[in-house]
Write an enzyme that holds these catalytic residues in place. Structure first.
Site, PDB file in Angstrom:
ATOM      1  N   GLY A   1       0.798  -1.218   0.000  1.00 41.54           N
ATOM      2  CA  GLY A   1       0.000   0.000   0.000  1.00 41.54           C
ATOM      3  C   GLY A   1       0.832   1.269   0.000  1.00 41.54           C
TER       4      GLY A   1
ATOM      5  N   SER B   1      -4.864 -12.718  -5.113  1.00 42.44           N
ATOM      6  CA  SER B   1      -3.649 -13.463  -4.761  1.00 42.44           C
ATOM      7  C   SER B   1      -3.449 -14.740  -5.555  1.00 42.44           C
ATOM      8  CB  SER B   1      -3.662 -13.803  -3.258  1.00 42.44           C
ATOM      9  OG  SER B   1      -3.793 -12.658  -2.479  1.00 42.44           O
TER      10      SER B   1
ATOM     11  N   TYR C   1      -9.248 -17.848   3.298  1.00 42.84           N
ATOM     12  CA  TYR C   1      -8.578 -16.788   2.536  1.00 42.84           C
ATOM     13  C   TYR C   1      -8.807 -16.957   1.035  1.00 42.84           C
ATOM     14  CZ  TYR C   1      -4.827 -13.766   0.811  1.00 42.84           C
ATOM     15  OH  TYR C   1      -4.105 -12.797   0.157  1.00 42.84           O
TER      16      TYR C   1
END
Length: 231
Positions: free
Chosen positions: A2, A129, A142
């Site tokens: 980020g 991901s 996840y």
């Protein structure tokens, strides 16, 4: 990653609003000043994105501080290890609240406000991901919640195309940010044919391109920028 996104976009003249949670007391203000020193406006908000009202509160603060945004980058993520033995309601809900709900509602808030504004184009970039590429055993909650981002990205891109908003997702692959230790690096390095592990700046360059005017013809894509990572 980020912070790398913030620095890269700010260096291109983009005003920045970033979020943080449970951060070091001094870090957010240090980053804000660093971004301001690049010649753009910068503000931030410490917020728990798992809260059901987070998207509305965050968007209201962005509008108050900087006005209508034209770029949204959904980079926040929640991750714990969960196999079929340990998977339970709490694990799923914790992952869902950040990885799916906050991402999806922020996209909706962005698009609804953008539709009322007279702006030439908008950009939504979601981080995923690589769940579409290979199994990730032991990370069931996840992968389920991050994988949903890919499906959402593709469908939302079709809805928002008439508004001149592109919607894409970036899978940066294993990235050597703050989470890796030497053991992880030694394990991953042979799987990168370019001889190094990905860095936050690698992801930032792609995100900056997708956020630019030059990327107007790219939408609904899941971009796997992994340096040839071998699974």
């Amino acid at each position: 990653m980020g912070t790398a996104f913030c620095r890269k976009l700010a260096s291109a003249g983009v005003d920045i609003f970033f979020t943080c949670w449970n951060a070091d007391v001094e870090w957010p203000e240090v980053l804000r000043q660093e971004i301001i020193d690049l010649g753009v406006r910068c503000a931030y908000m410490e917020i728990d994105l798992s809260a059901s009202t987070a998207a509305i509160e965050l968007y209201a603060e962005v509008m108050k501080q900087l006005g209508q945004p034209t770029i949204l980058i959904n980079n926040a993520a929640y991750s714990t290890n969960n196999d079929y033995i340990s998977l339970d309601v709490k694990a799923l809900d914790d992952h869902y609240a950040v990885n799916m709900r906050s991402t999806f509602l922020l996209c909706a808030e962005f698009a609804r406000a953008f539709a009322k504004a007279d702006l030439p184009y908008g950009r939504i970039i979601n981080l995923t991901s690589g769940q579409d590429l290979a199994p990730m055993p032991g990370e069931l909650a996840y992968v389920a919640t991050k994988g949903a981002i890919s499906a959402f990205t593709r469908s939302l891109s079709r809805e928002l195309a008439p508004l001149r908003i592109t919607v894409n997702a970036v899978n940066p692959g294993p990235t050597d940010s703050t989470w890796m230790n030497d053991e992880v690096r030694e394990y991953l390095l042979p799987q990168f044919p370019m001889g190094r592990i990905g860095t936050p700046n690698d992801a930032a360059r792609l995100v900056a391109f997708l956020a630019s005017e030059e990327a107007e013809w790219i939408t609904g894509q899941i971009m796997n920028s992994e340096g040839g990572f071998i699974r």
